[in-house]
Design a protein around this motif. Structure first.
Motif, PDB file in Angstrom:
ATOM      1  N   THR A  68     -47.506 -44.358  33.486  1.00 53.66           N
ATOM      2  CA  THR A  68     -46.506 -43.279  33.431  1.00 53.66           C
ATOM      3  C   THR A  68     -45.259 -43.729  32.683  1.00 53.66           C
ATOM      4  O   THR A  68     -44.725 -43.016  31.826  1.00 53.66           O
ATOM      5  CB  THR A  68     -46.121 -42.834  34.858  1.00 53.66           C
ATOM      6  OG1 THR A  68     -47.284 -42.324  35.512  1.00 53.66           O
ATOM      7  CG2 THR A  68     -45.043 -41.766  34.817  1.00 53.66           C
ATOM      8  N   GLU A  69     -44.792 -44.925  33.005  1.00 51.48           N
ATOM      9  CA  GLU A  69     -43.598 -45.459  32.331  1.00 51.48           C
ATOM     10  C   GLU A  69     -43.848 -45.628  30.835  1.00 51.48           C
ATOM     11  O   GLU A  69     -43.007 -45.272  29.997  1.00 51.48           O
ATOM     12  CB  GLU A  69     -43.212 -46.795  32.958  1.00 51.48           C
ATOM     13  CG  GLU A  69     -41.972 -47.426  32.332  1.00 51.48           C
ATOM     14  CD  GLU A  69     -41.653 -48.797  32.919  1.00 51.48           C
ATOM     15  OE1 GLU A  69     -40.820 -49.499  32.322  1.00 51.48           O
ATOM     16  OE2 GLU A  69     -42.249 -49.158  33.957  1.00 51.48           O
ATOM     17  N   ALA A  70     -45.014 -46.175  30.508  1.00 52.00           N
ATOM     18  CA  ALA A  70     -45.348 -46.380  29.092  1.00 52.00           C
ATOM     19  C   ALA A  70     -45.467 -45.048  28.354  1.00 52.00           C
ATOM     20  O   ALA A  70     -45.023 -44.914  27.210  1.00 52.00           O
ATOM     21  CB  ALA A  70     -46.641 -47.178  28.962  1.00 52.00           C
ATOM     22  N   LEU A  71     -46.086 -44.057  29.024  1.00 52.71           N
ATOM     23  CA  LEU A  71     -46.222 -42.741  28.392  1.00 52.71           C
ATOM     24  C   LEU A  71     -44.857 -42.107  28.134  1.00 52.71           C
ATOM     25  O   LEU A  71     -44.629 -41.490  27.093  1.00 52.71           O
ATOM     26  CB  LEU A  71     -47.069 -41.821  29.267  1.00 52.71           C
ATOM     27  CG  LEU A  71     -48.591 -41.931  29.111  1.00 52.71           C
ATOM     28  CD1 LEU A  71     -49.298 -41.128  30.184  1.00 52.71           C
ATOM     29  CD2 LEU A  71     -49.018 -41.464  27.725  1.00 52.71           C
ATOM     30  N   THR A  72     -43.970 -42.251  29.095  1.00 48.64           N
ATOM     31  CA  THR A  72     -42.612 -41.712  28.917  1.00 48.64           C
ATOM     32  C   THR A  72     -41.945 -42.341  27.700  1.00 48.64           C
ATOM     33  O   THR A  72     -41.303 -41.655  26.889  1.00 48.64           O
ATOM     34  CB  THR A  72     -41.763 -41.976  30.177  1.00 48.64           C
ATOM     35  OG1 THR A  72     -42.396 -41.371  31.300  1.00 48.64           O
ATOM     36  CG2 THR A  72     -40.360 -41.406  30.011  1.00 48.64           C
ATOM     37  N   ARG A  73     -42.100 -43.656  27.575  1.00 44.92           N
ATOM     38  CA  ARG A  73     -41.503 -44.352  26.435  1.00 44.92           C
ATOM     39  C   ARG A  73     -42.147 -43.924  25.116  1.00 44.92           C
ATOM     40  O   ARG A  73     -41.464 -43.612  24.146  1.00 44.92           O
ATOM     41  CB  ARG A  73     -41.667 -45.860  26.634  1.00 44.92           C
ATOM     42  CG  ARG A  73     -40.988 -46.692  25.532  1.00 44.92           C
ATOM     43  CD  ARG A  73     -41.150 -48.179  25.806  1.00 44.92           C
ATOM     44  NE  ARG A  73     -42.544 -48.613  25.692  1.00 44.92           N
ATOM     45  CZ  ARG A  73     -43.332 -48.920  26.714  1.00 44.92           C
ATOM     46  NH1 ARG A  73     -42.867 -48.824  27.951  1.00 44.92           N
ATOM     47  NH2 ARG A  73     -44.582 -49.313  26.526  1.00 44.92           N
TER      48      ARG A  73
END
Length: 845
Positions: A185-190
């Motif tokens: 999720t964090e990577a996708l947001t970035r």
């Protein structure tokens, strides 16, 4: 309590477990495709197939029910984990914003799974589950020979499988104490943020490739004089326009009169009303686009960029239209930049508008000065109007159009009376509000005279003077403004009175309209006949001619005029100082651009019957002088270019791209030489067939490169690119043998080959050229001290490969932003190393 592994279980319990296992298998099979599609990671399907195989084989072996139940629960935990991961991806990449199979969705998942190591972890999980499935297969085969004899060993084998699955799940789910779903999720947001930024940059590049007239917008500097609405005036007109806007908002897509036309004579303030109306629409969030035609200004006196400009503005003002316009522009630009009006309209305006849902809130377009469309006006303006109005009168269309024009030419108003348009058009004459105009003009005059103490005291002592000016204005706001500017040209009370008296003495004769009388009075007041010696009269004619013929909408400065025509600033500036009531010019400033305030003054000067012999301007002669000056400037530049080295040439290109004031005369020549040549008529005193001929094919490449760069839309001329590539080649040859900068320059040269580019892209190229020369020049290496040599070597080792990598990215993606950032960082590194960069940095991201 039954011992673990004891086969004595009730048939009811056995049946319930079988049903549960069957349902679990069905659920796994049903969710497989969903999970695989969401994740798109190789091995996901293999992992799920292995889990299904484990359950089926263990169930078929008819083993211990308690062990089977524990195994099922562990497998359920595993599948729940995969489902949560798939849901996290779908949540972060909603299908409405990232459609299935779209490039953005695929790229986001690919980048995220690569950055989080998910691909490797899925592969590991799949291999582990396949191994467990093989164990289950062995167990199934063994129990075919002992189906009714269950041992504690079987139970332990199932428990061992369960433990292995649990270990595999935990290893997959948690790495470095971070849960996989959170990491993804964090990577996708970035990644989404990066994709959104790159997408916006790409959209901006497409939009910026649309040919447009930036100065057509109501807020542009070209329309500054039109925006001078005196507060408290024109209230009746705006009440009427407000009622029209409210009616459009209430009618939504079913408006009966989506087109409003304001008609009025020159000088009655139509443009001021249009500008203020556009401003108010903008404040209400209703303005889609505005286009203010202006006589005599390139791009603003022609319909050729009307629809492309409107499309660009719609993309900026209406978020819902941004993507449709970008998509339409991509296809449109494949055919060409400046296409026929009908094609521009269909591709860039009609198609994006058709994508809007119905009903859609009204989108207003404000168009002013149709009568000032002098370039192919009779041929193209009716077509422009028919196309624009067809979009507005179409049932369900959100488009609303406000037009302001003089009552002539007739070909404009003929369009409004056609059978398919007339019922949808409301035509209002500005004269309908004549009873309030005098009051508004009076208010304007009192306000202007109250701006300083001297003029306020004069007006307070001469109240009848204000009413005299109102009477002479005859409903023309431009008369009142110009008259007051003329009176206040010198704030000495004596001169205020003298100029006012001159206005009163002026008599209308020979049928001249009030403006003609005013303009003659202004000119004769500041250039009385007794002071106009032959040389003075000639200089005045030249300055007035340049006011009429200069094609740059922003005007040109006396300094630029001197370089173009040879007319000294000492001659032009005093004349311009005296013309400031009818000309925009900052007193005594040789770098202040000058231009005519109102189109009526240009019309006056160009008509011998109105201006008379003293002030009449032969525009074609003025164009001839400017054409000759442009040719001379360009040839001089070409000669100077030949005598300079590559560093100087790169600096000249950089000055040109950054619009350096020292090159204004050359930039003007590049932009307008061909137009002046077209508009000139060469009388015998100006005709020099050699000097005014176009620069030919035998002339040095720089001339064609610079002129093509300015003449063609979107800077797509390959000639400028070829010129810069030649500079790259020369610099590479001058570098020391073995220099790593050689490969960098070669990569930059390749980057330019066959590519479209923007000025900002080429600015990066020029900075890099000059900075590489500063740190890679052979002469510097030969004369530098040891420490400097080490510093230069360090810079080369660090930056040559880094730039090469960024250049490759720009080549692959067409995205210059990383290259610009890298260039800025290189520049800072040179400064930080205590060395002198090749050029002072002009911008920084």
């Amino acid at each position: 309590m039954t011992h673990l592994g004891h086969p004595n279980k009730s048939s009811k319990t056995s049946e319930a477990l079988d049903i549960a296992l069957d349902l679990t298998v069905e659920g796994l099979e049903a969710s497989k495709d969903i999970i695989v599609d969401a994740l798109s990671v190789p091995g996901t399907g293999i992992a799920i197939d292995a889990v299904i195989g484990i359950l089926k084989k263990v169930q078929a072996a008819k083993l211990n029910h308690n062990a089977l139940k524990s195994l099922r629960e562990e497998i359920t935990l595993l599948m729940n984990m995969l489902q949560r991961l798939a849901k996290a991806v779908d949540t972060e990449l909603p299908a409405d914003k990232y459609p299935v199979n779209s490039a953005e969705r695929g790229r986001a998942k690919e980048d995220v799974f690569k950055s989080t190591g998910l691909v490797k972890r899925v592969d590991t999980l799949a291999r582990q589950l396949e191994a467990i499935c093989a164990d289950a297969d062995k167990l199934l085969k063994r129990n075919r020979f002992s189906r009714f004899v269950h041992t504690t060993g079987d139970a332990r084998a199932i428990t061992d499988m369960k433990d292995k699955i649990a270990a595999a799940r935990q290893a997959f789910q948690i790495e470095d104490d971070v849960i996989t779903e959170a990491t993804v999720t964090e990577a996708l947001t970035r990644i989404k943020s990066i994709i959104a930024m790159q997408k916006a940059e790409e959209e901006e590049r497409v939009l910026n490739s649309i040919p447009r007239a930036d100065r057509a917008h109501y807020l542009s500097d070209a329309n500054a004089m039109k925006a001078r609405l005196q507060e408290g005036t024109r209230e009746r007109i705006f009440e009427s326009l407000n009622e029209w806007v409210e009616a459009q908002l209430l009618a939504a897509g079913d408006s009966t009169q989506p087109v409003r036309v304001l008609v009025g004579e020159a000088g009655t303030g139509k443009s001021t009303v249009a500008s203020e109306f556009a401003k108010r629409l903008k404040e209400w969030g209703l303005l889609g686009a505005s286009f203010f035609f202006t006589r005599g200004l390139t791009d603003l006196n022609s319909p050729t960029k009307f629809f492309s400009t409107v499309a660009w503005q719609l993309a900026q003002s209406q978020p819902v239209l941004r993507r449709p316009v970008v998509d339409a522009a991509r296809q449109h630009l494949k055919t060409g930049a400046l296409l026929q009006l009908e094609i521009q309209f269909k591709d860039l305006v009609e198609k994006p508008l058709s994508s809007l849902p119905e009903p859609h809130p009204p989108i207003f377009i404000v168009v002013d000065g149709l009568d000032e469309c002098t370039e192919e006006g009779p041929q193209l303006v009716p077509s422009l109007l028919r196309l624009l109005l067809s979009a507005a009168v179409r049932p369900g269309s959100p488009l609303r159009v406000f037009l302001a024009s003089r009552p002539e030419p007739q070909y404009i108003h003929d369009v409004f009376t056609t059978s398919d348009v007339k019922p949808h058009v409301s035509v209002t004459s500005i004269q309908e509000f004549r009873n309030t105009v005098d009051r508004d003009i009076e208010s304007l005059i009192w306000a202007r005279l109250a701006e300083n103490t001297t003029s306020k005291e004069w007006s307070d002592g001469n109240p009848d003077a204000v009413y005299d000016i109102v009477d002479r204005s005859d409903g023309l706001f431009i008369y009142a403004r110009t008259a007051v500017d003329f009176i206040l040209a010198d704030l000495d009370p004596t001169w205020i009175q003298r100029r006012y008296d001159a206005l009163l003495r002026a008599k209308q004769a020979h049928g001249l309209v009030p403006l003609d009388t005013l303009y003659r009075t202004v000119l004769e007041g500041v250039f009385p006949p007794e002071n106009r010696l032959p040389q003075m009269q000639e200089d005045l004619r030249h300055v007035l001619g340049y006011l009429v013929a200069v094609l740059d909408g922003k005007g040109i400065s006396p300094r630029t005029l001197e370089k173009l025509t040879g007319m000294p600033t000492s001659e032009s500036v005093p004349i311009l100082n005296k013309l400031r009531s009818v000309v925009i010019f900052e007193q005594d400033n040789v770098d202040s651009r000058f231009r005519i305030i109102h189109a009526t003054f240009r019309e006056f000067l160009g008509d011998p019957a109105r201006a008379g012999d003293d002030f009449y301007v032969n525009a074609v002669e003025a164009h001839g002088r400017l054409a000759e000056g442009c040719v001379s400037v360009m040839r001089s530049f070409a000669e100077d270019w030949q005598g300079t080295g590559t560093d100087a040439q790169a600096r000249l290109i950089l000055q040109y791209l950054t619009f350096d004031s020292t090159l204004f005369h050359f930039i003007y020549a590049c932009r307008f030489r061909l137009k002046h040549l077209k508009l000139r008529r060469a009388p015998s005193q100006f005709r020099d067939r050699d000097s005014c001929q176009p620069v030919g094919a035998d002339d040095p490449p720089p001339v064609a490169a610079f002129e093509n760069f300015e003449s063609y839309a979107n800077h797509k001329s390959q000639k400028m690119s070829d010129l810069i590539r030649t500079i790259y080649a020369h610099i590479r040859e001058s570098l020391p043998v073995g220099s790593k900068w050689t490969d960098t320059l070669a990569a930059m040269e390749e980057l330019l080959a066959g590519r479209n580019f923007l000025p900002s892209d080429l600015i990066s190229h020029m900075f890099i050229i000059l900075d590489i020369r500063a740190v890679g020049n052979r002469a510097v290496w030969e004369t530098a001290q040891d420490q400097t040599i080490r510093t230069l070597a360090d810079l080369e080792d660090q930056w040559a490969p880094k730039l090469a990598s960024v250049i490759k990215t720009a080549y692959d993606t067409g995205d210059y932003a990383p290259l610009r950032r890298a260039q800025c960082d290189l520049h800072k590194a040179i400064v930080a190393a205590g060395l002198t960069p090749g050029v002072q940095i002009l911008y920084e991201e």
